[in-house]
Each structure stands twice: as structure tokens, then as C-alpha cells.
Design a protein around this motif. Structure first.
Motif, PDB file in Angstrom:
ATOM      1  N   ASN A   1      44.687  39.321  43.252  1.00 50.50           N
ATOM      2  CA  ASN A   1      44.148  39.388  41.897  1.00 50.50           C
ATOM      3  C   ASN A   1      44.491  40.733  41.247  1.00 50.50           C
ATOM      4  O   ASN A   1      44.891  41.686  41.923  1.00 50.50           O
ATOM      5  CB  ASN A   1      42.638  39.203  41.921  1.00 50.50           C
ATOM      6  CG  ASN A   1      42.225  37.842  42.439  1.00 50.50           C
ATOM      7  OD1 ASN A   1      42.841  36.824  42.115  1.00 50.50           O
ATOM      8  ND2 ASN A   1      41.178  37.814  43.264  1.00 50.50           N
ATOM      9  N   GLN A   2      44.303  40.804  39.951  1.00 53.13           N
ATOM     10  CA  GLN A   2      44.640  42.015  39.199  1.00 53.13           C
ATOM     11  C   GLN A   2      43.862  43.234  39.686  1.00 53.13           C
ATOM     12  O   GLN A   2      44.359  44.357  39.655  1.00 53.13           O
ATOM     13  CB  GLN A   2      44.389  41.783  37.714  1.00 53.13           C
ATOM     14  CG  GLN A   2      44.889  42.911  36.818  1.00 53.13           C
ATOM     15  CD  GLN A   2      44.764  42.552  35.348  1.00 53.13           C
ATOM     16  OE1 GLN A   2      44.110  41.573  34.985  1.00 53.13           O
ATOM     17  NE2 GLN A   2      45.405  43.329  34.493  1.00 53.13           N
ATOM     18  N   ASP A   3      42.615  43.024  40.168  1.00 47.57           N
ATOM     19  CA  ASP A   3      41.785  44.151  40.601  1.00 47.57           C
ATOM     20  C   ASP A   3      41.997  44.522  42.065  1.00 47.57           C
ATOM     21  O   ASP A   3      41.288  45.360  42.606  1.00 47.57           O
ATOM     22  CB  ASP A   3      40.299  43.842  40.354  1.00 47.57           C
ATOM     23  CG  ASP A   3      39.802  42.635  41.151  1.00 47.57           C
ATOM     24  OD1 ASP A   3      40.590  42.063  41.941  1.00 47.57           O
ATOM     25  OD2 ASP A   3      38.624  42.267  40.989  1.00 47.57           O
ATOM     26  N   GLY A   4      42.984  43.889  42.728  1.00 45.29           N
ATOM     27  CA  GLY A   4      43.276  44.197  44.121  1.00 45.29           C
ATOM     28  C   GLY A   4      42.547  43.340  45.127  1.00 45.29           C
ATOM     29  O   GLY A   4      42.811  43.432  46.323  1.00 45.29           O
ATOM     30  N   SER A   5      41.620  42.497  44.671  1.00 46.33           N
ATOM     31  CA  SER A   5      40.978  41.535  45.564  1.00 46.33           C
ATOM     32  C   SER A   5      41.929  40.353  45.754  1.00 46.33           C
ATOM     33  O   SER A   5      43.032  40.325  45.184  1.00 46.33           O
ATOM     34  CB  SER A   5      39.631  41.075  44.996  1.00 46.33           C
ATOM     35  OG  SER A   5      39.822  40.421  43.747  1.00 46.33           O
ATOM     36  N   PHE A   6      41.512  39.355  46.515  1.00 45.44           N
ATOM     37  CA  PHE A   6      42.430  38.268  46.858  1.00 45.44           C
ATOM     38  C   PHE A   6      41.837  36.900  46.521  1.00 45.44           C
ATOM     39  O   PHE A   6      40.634  36.673  46.668  1.00 45.44           O
ATOM     40  CB  PHE A   6      42.799  38.337  48.340  1.00 45.44           C
ATOM     41  CG  PHE A   6      43.479  39.623  48.709  1.00 45.44           C
ATOM     42  CD1 PHE A   6      44.765  39.896  48.292  1.00 45.44           C
ATOM     43  CD2 PHE A   6      42.801  40.589  49.441  1.00 45.44           C
ATOM     44  CE1 PHE A   6      45.389  41.098  48.612  1.00 45.44           C
ATOM     45  CE2 PHE A   6      43.409  41.790  49.770  1.00 45.44           C
ATOM     46  CZ  PHE A   6      44.714  42.049  49.351  1.00 45.44           C
ATOM     47  N   ASN A   7      42.694  36.019  46.075  1.00 45.74           N
ATOM     48  CA  ASN A   7      42.325  34.652  45.759  1.00 45.74           C
ATOM     49  C   ASN A   7      42.829  33.725  46.853  1.00 45.74           C
ATOM     50  O   ASN A   7      43.857  33.984  47.490  1.00 45.74           O
ATOM     51  CB  ASN A   7      42.924  34.233  44.410  1.00 45.74           C
ATOM     52  CG  ASN A   7      42.439  32.881  43.948  1.00 45.74           C
ATOM     53  OD1 ASN A   7      41.242  32.692  43.743  1.00 45.74           O
ATOM     54  ND2 ASN A   7      43.340  31.936  43.788  1.00 45.74           N
ATOM     55  N   LEU A   8      42.100  32.642  47.093  1.00 40.26           N
ATOM     56  CA  LEU A   8      42.494  31.638  48.076  1.00 40.26           C
ATOM     57  C   LEU A   8      42.385  30.279  47.423  1.00 40.26           C
ATOM     58  O   LEU A   8      41.336  29.939  46.869  1.00 40.26           O
ATOM     59  CB  LEU A   8      41.595  31.716  49.310  1.00 40.26           C
ATOM     60  CG  LEU A   8      41.915  30.747  50.454  1.00 40.26           C
ATOM     61  CD1 LEU A   8      43.280  31.055  51.063  1.00 40.26           C
ATOM     62  CD2 LEU A   8      40.815  30.812  51.521  1.00 40.26           C
ATOM     63  N   ALA A   9      43.464  29.486  47.478  1.00 38.11           N
ATOM     64  CA  ALA A   9      43.459  28.199  46.787  1.00 38.11           C
ATOM     65  C   ALA A   9      44.109  27.122  47.642  1.00 38.11           C
ATOM     66  O   ALA A   9      45.151  27.358  48.264  1.00 38.11           O
ATOM     67  CB  ALA A   9      44.207  28.312  45.462  1.00 38.11           C
ATOM     68  N   PRO A  10      43.500  25.920  47.690  1.00 34.61           N
ATOM     69  CA  PRO A  10      44.134  24.795  48.388  1.00 34.61           C
ATOM     70  C   PRO A  10      45.158  24.130  47.471  1.00 34.61           C
ATOM     71  O   PRO A  10      44.894  23.890  46.293  1.00 34.61           O
ATOM     72  CB  PRO A  10      42.953  23.860  48.666  1.00 34.61           C
ATOM     73  CG  PRO A  10      42.000  24.124  47.540  1.00 34.61           C
ATOM     74  CD  PRO A  10      42.182  25.570  47.133  1.00 34.61           C
ATOM     75  N   ILE A  11      46.327  23.837  48.017  1.00 33.80           N
ATOM     76  CA  ILE A  11      47.422  23.256  47.240  1.00 33.80           C
ATOM     77  C   ILE A  11      47.909  21.999  47.959  1.00 33.80           C
ATOM     78  O   ILE A  11      48.078  21.998  49.184  1.00 33.80           O
ATOM     79  CB  ILE A  11      48.586  24.259  47.092  1.00 33.80           C
ATOM     80  CG1 ILE A  11      48.101  25.558  46.427  1.00 33.80           C
ATOM     81  CG2 ILE A  11      49.729  23.642  46.278  1.00 33.80           C
ATOM     82  CD1 ILE A  11      47.554  25.391  45.034  1.00 33.80           C
ATOM     83  N   SER A  12      48.153  20.952  47.189  1.00 35.38           N
ATOM     84  CA  SER A  12      48.601  19.687  47.797  1.00 35.38           C
ATOM     85  C   SER A  12      50.043  19.337  47.443  1.00 35.38           C
ATOM     86  O   SER A  12      50.511  18.251  47.779  1.00 35.38           O
ATOM     87  CB  SER A  12      47.675  18.546  47.357  1.00 35.38           C
ATOM     88  OG  SER A  12      47.614  18.478  45.944  1.00 35.38           O
ATOM     89  N   SER A  13      50.744  20.228  46.757  1.00 32.08           N
ATOM     90  CA  SER A  13      52.140  19.972  46.388  1.00 32.08           C
ATOM     91  C   SER A  13      53.001  21.128  46.877  1.00 32.08           C
ATOM     92  O   SER A  13      53.118  22.158  46.207  1.00 32.08           O
ATOM     93  CB  SER A  13      52.273  19.813  44.867  1.00 32.08           C
ATOM     94  OG  SER A  13      51.505  18.718  44.403  1.00 32.08           O
ATOM     95  N   ALA A  14      53.576  20.965  48.046  1.00 26.11           N
ATOM     96  CA  ALA A  14      54.440  22.003  48.624  1.00 26.11           C
ATOM     97  C   ALA A  14      55.436  21.357  49.571  1.00 26.11           C
ATOM     98  O   ALA A  14      55.093  20.408  50.283  1.00 26.11           O
ATOM     99  CB  ALA A  14      53.603  23.045  49.374  1.00 26.11           C
ATOM    100  N   TRP A  15      56.659  21.860  49.550  1.00 26.57           N
ATOM    101  CA  TRP A  15      57.649  21.388  50.510  1.00 26.57           C
ATOM    102  C   TRP A  15      58.648  22.502  50.789  1.00 26.57           C
ATOM    103  O   TRP A  15      58.810  23.418  49.989  1.00 26.57           O
ATOM    104  CB  TRP A  15      58.359  20.129  50.008  1.00 26.57           C
ATOM    105  CG  TRP A  15      59.064  20.280  48.694  1.00 26.57           C
ATOM    106  CD1 TRP A  15      58.522  20.265  47.453  1.00 26.57           C
ATOM    107  CD2 TRP A  15      60.483  20.454  48.495  1.00 26.57           C
ATOM    108  NE1 TRP A  15      59.492  20.439  46.490  1.00 26.57           N
ATOM    109  CE2 TRP A  15      60.699  20.543  47.101  1.00 26.57           C
ATOM    110  CE3 TRP A  15      61.580  20.543  49.359  1.00 26.57           C
ATOM    111  CZ2 TRP A  15      61.964  20.717  46.556  1.00 26.57           C
ATOM    112  CZ3 TRP A  15      62.854  20.700  48.810  1.00 26.57           C
ATOM    113  CH2 TRP A  15      63.031  20.790  47.426  1.00 26.57           C
TER     114      TRP A  15
END
Length: 231
Positions: free
Chosen positions: A38-52
Motif C-alpha cells: 500500500n501507499q503507506d508501506g503496509s500490505f494488502n492481501l487479495a484472493p484472485i481467481s483469474s491467473a495463469w
């Protein structure tokens, strides 16, 4: 005697087809968890179902107004962690969360802002070696990567990311001893199949290009991480 495995489809002499308009086309894709900064140096975690994957490049589809797309537009480091099937409850705990505040109007109803997604999902971070975002501890495969191209898709509703993998971490239990090969009899990805979660069944066969040494357990061996408890 017919020794063919039973089909999951209803028995019928001739297949018939219907013209349908499904709301989504997630036809059995692996779930990945993306860690970004993230912009403030913290971290985001996201589940993604479209990847290859194509060679060392992983192509990822994202909602254009999500925090992950926002982060990768200016901070290209990311980690692609692949959970085991039994970790699906933790993945689902992430599903209604967003790192954007205020919540974008394009997000589904019930989506809410959450600044600490690792804690909300009951997952633990662990440091990466080459990139700033952390890996997801407990995920059997973790890919440190950098986004080399981030661009809109043809519809304008999504963002397509091309990320080059720079380091691969794999649980020792799914690696063929003495090699760099993932043992497909020991590893099962979490599959997102039309918004339902699945693991893999027994092996049916292998490609002529397969380089993985055949294990003594045979092709019907159950994945050793299929029942790993979620973190």
C-alpha cells in the motif's frame, strides 16, 4: 467388462447443448493470494481467481478499482501465494474485504473495508527475499514477482497484469527429492469452479512433455497437502 471410470455427467446416448448466458466464466481456475504494498508501506492481501502462467510470467486479471490494481500501478513488487484446498475458509474470509477506503461503488454488496487482511483471514505473513510484500505462511507455493506490464483489458472493467517470477518457494513435501520439480501427486491447488471451491481428484494421466519422475506411490496417490489445516 467396462473398466472406464464413472462419469460425473448424467448418462445419455447423445449430448445435447443449451445456449446460456452465465454471469461469470470461472471454469476451474486456481485460486491465488496476491500480496502488494500500500501507499503507506503496509500490505494488502487479495484472493484472485483469474491467473495463469506462461513460462516465468504469470498473467493476472484484476478488478480495475481494487486496491491490488491501484498498488501495482505504482509499486510493482508482489507475491503470488497458492493455497492448498483445505485453506479455502481463509480465502473465503478475504472475499468480502477490500483495501480501498471508501469502498468503490463497483464492489459487490456486502464488501467492506479492512486494513489488516492477514489478521482478518487468520493468515500469517512471512518475509520475502527479493520483494517488499510478504509471502503467505502456510501456502505450499509462493512466488515472488514483479509486475512488468499493467494495462486495461478490452472491456475496460478489468486490469491485466503480466508479472515475472523472480523466486519460487515450495513446501518440501511437494518437491520431488533431489530435483526442482513439483510432484503433482503430492500437490493439489485450490480450484475456483463457477464460484465454488474444489481440490483435485486422482491423476488421470500425464502429458508427453512431463519431466517429473514417477513416484513409487503411482498415479493414484492422494496429494499430501490436500488436508492441510488453514492458517
Amino acid at each position: 467388462m467396462n473398466t472406464a471410470p464413472p462419469s460425473i455427467l448424467p448418462a445419455q446416448t447423445v449430448a445435447t447443448y443449451l445456449e446460456i448466458e452465465p454471469s461469470i466464466l470461472y471454469f476451474g481456475t486456481p485460486v491465488v493470494l496476491l500480496s502488494t504494498e500500500n501507499q503507506d508501506g503496509s500490505f494488502n492481501l487479495a484472493p484472485i481467481s483469474s491467473a495463469w502462467a506462461l513460462g516465468r510470467t504469470v498473467v493476472i486479471g484484476l478488478g480495475r478499482e481494487g486496491q491490488t490494481a491501484y498498488n501495482l500501478g505504482s509499486r510493482p513488487d508482489l507475491v503470488i501465494s497458492l493455497p492448498a484446498p483445505a485453506q479455502w475458509p481463509a480465502v473465503e474470509r478475504l472475499a468480502p474485504l477490500t483495501g480501498r477506503n471508501p469502498v468503490p461503488t463497483t464492489k459487490p454488496e456486502g464488501c467492506r473495508f479492512e486494513p489488516d487482511k492477514f489478521a482478518a483471514a487468520g493468515m500469517t505473513s512471512e518475509p520475502s527475499h527479493l520483494v517488499r510484500p510478504p509471502r503467505v505462511a502456510g501456502c505450499p507455493i509462493q512466488l515472488e514477482a514483479r509486475a512488468k506490464r499493467v494495462q486495461p483489458d478490452a472491456s475496460g472493467d478489468f486490469v491485466i497484469v503480466e508479472a515475472v517470477v523472480c523466486k519460487v518457494h515450495a513446501d518440501s513435501r511437494i518437491v520431488v527429492p533431489g530435483t526442482d520439480h513439483i510432484d503433482p501427486a503430492a500437490w493439489s491447488p485450490l480450484i475456483y469452479n463457477f464460484r465454488h471451491y474444489f481440490g483435485l481428484g486422482p491423476e488421470l494421466g500425464h502429458s508427453y512433455r512431463a519431466q517429473t519422475p514417477r513416484s513409487s506411490a503411482g498415479s493414484a496417490a492422494e496429494p499430501v497437502l490436500a488436508d492441510t489445516a488453514p492458517n
